[in-house]
Scaffold this active site. Structure first.
Site, short mmCIF file in Angstrom:
data_model
loop_
_atom_site.label_atom_id
_atom_site.label_comp_id
_atom_site.label_asym_id
_atom_site.label_seq_id
_atom_site.Cartn_x
_atom_site.Cartn_y
_atom_site.Cartn_z
N ALA A 235 0.82 -1.21 0.00
CA ALA A 235 0.00 0.00 0.00
C ALA A 235 0.85 1.26 0.00
O ALA A 235 2.08 1.23 0.06
CB ALA A 235 -0.94 -0.02 1.21
N HIS A 236 0.16 2.40 -0.05
CA HIS A 236 0.81 3.70 -0.17
C HIS A 236 1.69 4.02 1.04
O HIS A 236 1.33 3.76 2.18
CB HIS A 236 -0.25 4.80 -0.34
CG HIS A 236 -1.28 4.81 0.75
ND1 HIS A 236 -2.38 3.99 0.75
CD2 HIS A 236 -1.36 5.54 1.89
CE1 HIS A 236 -3.09 4.22 1.82
NE2 HIS A 236 -2.50 5.15 2.54
N GLY A 237 2.88 4.56 0.74
CA GLY A 237 3.78 5.00 1.80
C GLY A 237 4.52 3.90 2.52
O GLY A 237 5.23 4.17 3.50
N GLY A 254 -0.98 0.83 4.62
CA GLY A 254 -0.25 2.07 4.39
C GLY A 254 0.69 2.48 5.51
O GLY A 254 0.43 2.28 6.69
N SER A 255 1.82 3.08 5.09
CA SER A 255 2.80 3.73 5.95
C SER A 255 3.53 2.79 6.90
O SER A 255 4.14 3.23 7.88
CB SER A 255 2.13 4.86 6.77
OG SER A 255 1.56 5.81 5.90
#
Length: 346
Positions: A235-237, A254-255
């Protein structure tokens, strides 16, 4: 290829007849004359005595086999290199297919091979010796480093960066929009624009139909040497560390930061905003909901140490029996309390 030549190219020690012709690699159970096989796991040592292979790759101290042997410090790595030397994989011809669409501002490196129905947008940079399969799409401003291989139907979205010798298998998407939405007062959702980038460092391999998303700001990064299996979602980040292995159907929210030399086995799920330390191993179908210290082996959901999980799993099948025993004890206790109360009544 003569076995002596193969041994020299692999850097192994030849024990036996080097004039034997080797045509292909094969598993120990199916190998025959002209084949070379290998034994890296001690559980398969007993099969050496009955192999029909012309040669076998073994460890330095492995017992003798009834055929020629190549002795290696790491038989599995030597076998992998032998497979590469003996394979007859088709090498595409350099050049741009007439049915490809390449923007005038794109920079194409020397000896690149671009197949039919490829779309390369403005300001893309393609390095030397890159091979791009049919129906690949490369978005505006993306960079593909030297020696990369993009198989059919891969999508590299705008401004994504691929280092050198990256392999992307069929249908993977690099740089798709991250899953970002803000909830409005009326219960509907506002899409958060995803304008960050995805960076894939050198020598990464990405499996078929896997997805690596761009964030709203900053970057998603997969560090050098990481190997990503089929149907994986990053996922993003997220940051995936060096030489980390993500097996089939892993999902990382994410992250999250995943350290170096981590192994996440099949169907492992990792929640967002966590830190997974270096050398962590998560067994299949583990659900990681909290950060994990370096060097830990975890299992189960929620993830606990593998030792704790194995102790607990022994009890799973006994839960109905334990439930019945507990109910019986509770009934007996209630009966004793009733009798005691009857005695105390004047």
């Amino acid at each position: 290829m003569k076995l002596s030549e193969l041994s020299e190219r692999l850097g192994t020690r030849l024990d036996g007849d080097g004039t034997v012709d080797i045509q292909r690699v094969a598993g120990i159970e199916h190998a025959g004359p002209g084949d070379i096989t290998f034994v890296a796991n001690p559980k398969y040592q007993s099969r050496l005595a009955i192999t029909r292979a012309s040669a076998v790759i073994v460890g330095e101290k492995s017992p003798a086999a009834p055929c020629a042997m190549l002795r290696a410090g790491n038989p599995y790595v030597a076998f992998a290199r032998a497979a590469g030397l003996l394979s007859a994989e088709f090498e595409p011809v350099a050049g741009i297919h007439p049915l490809a669409s390449v923007a005038a501002s794109a920079k194409i490196g020397e000896n690149a091979s671009i197949a039919a129905f490829v779309s390369i947008e403005d300001d893309v940079t393609i390095g030397r010796d890159v091979v791009i399969g049919p129906h690949v799409s490369i978005g505006r401003g993306a960079t593909v480093g030297d020696g990369c291989r993009l198989h059919a139907r891969v999508s590299i979205r705008q401004r994504s960066v691929l280092g050198r010798r990256v392999v992307v298998q069929d249908g993977a998407v690099i740089g798709g929009d991250g899953y970002g939405f803000a909830k409005r007062e009326d219960g509907t959702y506002e899409k958060i624009p995803q304008h960050g980038v995805v960076v894939i460092e050198d020598d990464v391999e990405i499996g078929a139909n896997s997805t690596i998303d761009r964030p709203a700001v900053g970057e998603t990064r997969v560090c050098a040497g990481a190997k990503i299996d089929n149907l994986v979602q990053v996922a993003h980040g997220v940051r995936v560390g060096r030489n980390t292995m993500l097996c089939a159907q892993v999902g990382i929210a994410g992250s999250t930061v995943v350290g170096d030399d981590v192994t996440l086995a099949g169907q492992v799920g990792v929640a967002g905003h966590l830190e997974i330390g270096d050398r962590v191993v998560a067994t299949a179908q583990t659900g990681i909901s909290n950060s994990v210290d370096p060097g830990t082996l975890v299992s189960g959901y929620p993830a606990i140490t593998n030792l704790e999980w194995r102790k607990s799993s022994v009890l799973f099948r006994r839960l109905p029996e334990l439930k019945k025993a507990l109910a019986d004890l509770q009934a007996r206790l209630e009966e004793l309390e009733r009798r005691l109360a009857d005695r105390l009544v004047p």
